[in-house]
Scaffold this motif. Structure first.
Motif, PDB file in Angstrom:
ATOM      1  N   LYS A 133      17.436  31.115  -6.955  1.00  0.00           N
ATOM      2  CA  LYS A 133      16.803  32.147  -6.148  1.00  0.00           C
ATOM      3  C   LYS A 133      15.919  33.016  -7.032  1.00  0.00           C
ATOM      4  O   LYS A 133      16.337  33.435  -8.115  1.00  0.00           O
ATOM      5  CB  LYS A 133      17.863  33.007  -5.462  1.00  0.00           C
ATOM      6  N   ALA A 144      10.157  38.499  -5.720  1.00  0.00           N
ATOM      7  CA  ALA A 144       9.390  37.703  -4.760  1.00  0.00           C
ATOM      8  C   ALA A 144       8.304  38.564  -4.129  1.00  0.00           C
ATOM      9  O   ALA A 144       8.600  39.593  -3.507  1.00  0.00           O
ATOM     10  CB  ALA A 144      10.307  37.134  -3.682  1.00  0.00           C
ATOM     11  N   LYS A 200       5.847  38.542  -1.188  1.00  0.00           N
ATOM     12  CA  LYS A 200       5.791  37.810   0.076  1.00  0.00           C
ATOM     13  C   LYS A 200       4.564  38.227   0.879  1.00  0.00           C
ATOM     14  O   LYS A 200       4.539  39.313   1.469  1.00  0.00           O
ATOM     15  CB  LYS A 200       7.068  38.067   0.879  1.00  0.00           C
ATOM     16  N   ASN A 201       3.552  37.359   0.847  1.00  0.00           N
ATOM     17  CA  ASN A 201       2.317  37.589   1.622  1.00  0.00           C
ATOM     18  C   ASN A 201       1.769  38.996   1.407  1.00  0.00           C
ATOM     19  O   ASN A 201       1.420  39.704   2.343  1.00  0.00           O
ATOM     20  CB  ASN A 201       2.565  37.339   3.112  1.00  0.00           C
ATOM     21  N   ASN A 260      -3.171  38.285   0.422  1.00  0.00           N
ATOM     22  CA  ASN A 260      -2.118  37.464   1.030  1.00  0.00           C
ATOM     23  C   ASN A 260      -1.416  36.599  -0.017  1.00  0.00           C
ATOM     24  O   ASN A 260      -1.275  35.390   0.134  1.00  0.00           O
ATOM     25  CB  ASN A 260      -2.710  36.587   2.141  1.00  0.00           C
ATOM     26  N   SER A 286       1.622  35.205  -2.390  1.00  0.00           N
ATOM     27  CA  SER A 286       3.063  34.941  -2.474  1.00  0.00           C
ATOM     28  C   SER A 286       3.363  34.348  -3.845  1.00  0.00           C
ATOM     29  O   SER A 286       2.643  33.454  -4.316  1.00  0.00           O
ATOM     30  CB  SER A 286       3.520  33.993  -1.368  1.00  0.00           C
ATOM     31  N   ASP A 315       6.874  33.765  -6.803  1.00  0.00           N
ATOM     32  CA  ASP A 315       8.278  33.934  -7.192  1.00  0.00           C
ATOM     33  C   ASP A 315       8.404  33.978  -8.715  1.00  0.00           C
ATOM     34  O   ASP A 315       7.781  33.180  -9.424  1.00  0.00           O
ATOM     35  CB  ASP A 315       9.132  32.774  -6.666  1.00  0.00           C
ATOM     36  N   GLY A 348       2.676  42.951   3.765  1.00  0.00           N
ATOM     37  CA  GLY A 348       3.556  42.095   2.991  1.00  0.00           C
ATOM     38  C   GLY A 348       4.699  42.886   2.378  1.00  0.00           C
ATOM     39  O   GLY A 348       4.847  44.094   2.608  1.00  0.00           O
ATOM     40  N   ASP A 349       5.508  42.204   1.568  1.00  0.00           N
ATOM     41  CA  ASP A 349       6.699  42.835   1.000  1.00  0.00           C
ATOM     42  C   ASP A 349       6.936  42.332  -0.429  1.00  0.00           C
ATOM     43  O   ASP A 349       6.541  41.211  -0.781  1.00  0.00           O
ATOM     44  CB  ASP A 349       7.918  42.529   1.872  1.00  0.00           C
ATOM     45  N   SER A 381      14.351  44.797  -0.782  1.00  0.00           N
ATOM     46  CA  SER A 381      12.958  45.140  -0.546  1.00  0.00           C
ATOM     47  C   SER A 381      12.645  46.460  -1.238  1.00  0.00           C
ATOM     48  O   SER A 381      13.447  47.394  -1.225  1.00  0.00           O
ATOM     49  CB  SER A 381      12.698  45.266   0.953  1.00  0.00           C
TER      50      SER A 381
END
Length: 380
Positions: free
Chosen positions: A20, A24, A26-27, A40, A42, A44, A77-78, A85
């Motif tokens: 994991k 991250a 995310k968008n 946009n 993404s 990891d 996004g996040d 978060s």
């Protein structure tokens, strides 16, 4: 394709489907008025990874770092860190610390006081502060300089103070924004390896922003090459260099020769491309373009040989030309060879012995050649 992993250590959690990500994106999009700095995106990043964000000025890499630190907020996004978060969490409550290019040391404080500043702000007891500061001074090898002020230190020493201050609060993630830019070349190279050793010893996640390809290639486990707010390729340094996924990455990382032509044959896992000047190139490919379609081949200079005589197997992966320029760099010699069609090919040769008998000279007719597996097919 066989993975070209990190040469430095056996560490590749990104290849484990069960792993994991620790961080991250995310968008994530970030706009400043009409300008989109991050588009946009993404991405990891894993625990204990030394990760590099690499790109030219204005590509969005520093904005991405500042959003992780909390100095900027995503437009959409996040960003998730260790399963949580970061939305709405202020910078001082995030388990990250940032080291800036300017170092931002307090000029009126000693080295010791600079390192202790953040700990005092957090209300840590004095005995614990003293112990932590002593640990940090030892870590960066500045015990003898504890009482000095920043103006009494060299650039490399100030860089270490800033690093110690960033690490004193024991963040989960250390963010480095062009941290070596103010150092001279030799000191910068030494500090790169010191940072690598330190990161492994501490077991922390490091994320560095840089526009210096060599710096990213030296230190990082993986590199994200960015352009216009997007990630173009994410891979290990070896994979980025040896197997770029686009013309942009191939040209941005190191030197490269680009050969363009028409795909004329596909057989035995190899693609044949014929250039407009008649040069025939063969390269291995599992996903070649269709016959008749354009073929773009990238070949690094160090993989090209320069010889007086035609190589065996000519004219495949070979062409006749004339030496146009020669650059002696000490450890290697760089040749610019002008081909019959007027294009110039760059080749480099390692100077493995002190003297070379009858060296190649200007305006001399030569052949360039390279092995089939030296070429990489580019998709765009």
């Amino acid at each position: 394709m066989k993975s070209l992993g990190s040469i430095r250590r056996s560490f590749s959690p990104w290849t484990d489907p069960e792993a994991k990500p620790f961080i991250a994106f995310k968008n994530v999009t970030k706009r400043f008025g009409d300008f989109t700095a991050v588009d946009n995106l993404s991405l990891d990043i894993y625990t204990r990874e030394f990760f590099a964000l690499l790109g030219a000025s204005g590509c969005g890499k520093s904005t991405l770092l500042r959003m992780l630190a909390g100095f900027e907020q995503p437009t959409s996004g996040d960003i998730v860190l260790d399963g949580q978060s970061l939305k709405g969490i202020p910078p001082y409550r995030r388990p990250v610390n940032m080291m800036f290019q300017s170092y931002a040391l307090f000029p009126h404080m000693s080295v010791e006081a600079n390192i202790a500043f953040g700990l005092k702000q957090d209300g840590m007891p004095k005995p614990e502060i003293a112990e932590r500061v002593a640990q940090m001074l030892k870590l960066v090898k500045l015990e003898k300089f504890a009482a000095r002020r920043p103006h009494q230190l060299s650039g490399g020493q100030r860089q270490r103070v800033a690093l110690a201050r960033s690490l004193a609060k024991r963040p989960k993630v250390l963010l480095l924004d062009e941290p070596l830019g103010a150092l001279d070349k030799k000191l910068r190279e030494e500090t790169q390896f010191e940072l690598m050793d330190l990161q492994q010893d501490l077991g922390l996640t490091f994320i560095i922003v840089t526009h210096d390809q060599e710096e990213a290639m030296t230190m990082a486990d993986r590199i994200a090459v960015m352009s216009h707010g997007k990630v173009v390729q994410v891979a290990t340094p070896a994979e980025i260099y040896e197997a770029p996924n686009s013309r942009f990455v191939a040209d941005f990382i190191g030197d490269v020769n680009i050969f363009e032509g028409e795909s004329t044959d596909i057989a035995g896992g190899r693609l044949t491309v014929k250039t407009p000047a008649g040069m025939v190139i063969e390269v291995p490919s599992s996903r070649p373009p269709a016959v008749g379609q354009p073929g773009v081949i990238a070949v690094r200079p160090e993989k090209i040989r320069v010889t007086r005589e035609a190589p065996a197997g000519a004219p495949v992966n070979a062409a006749k030309g004339e030496i146009w320029d020669i650059g002696y760099l000490g450890d290697m010699t760089v040749f610019h060879v002008r081909l019959a069609d007027g294009r110039t090919v760059k080749a480099s040769s390692l100077n493995a012995v002190r003297a070379v008998e009858d060296p190649l000279g200007y305006d001399q007719e030569v052949w360039i050649s390279f092995d089939a597996d030296a070429g990489v097919i580019l998709r765009d």
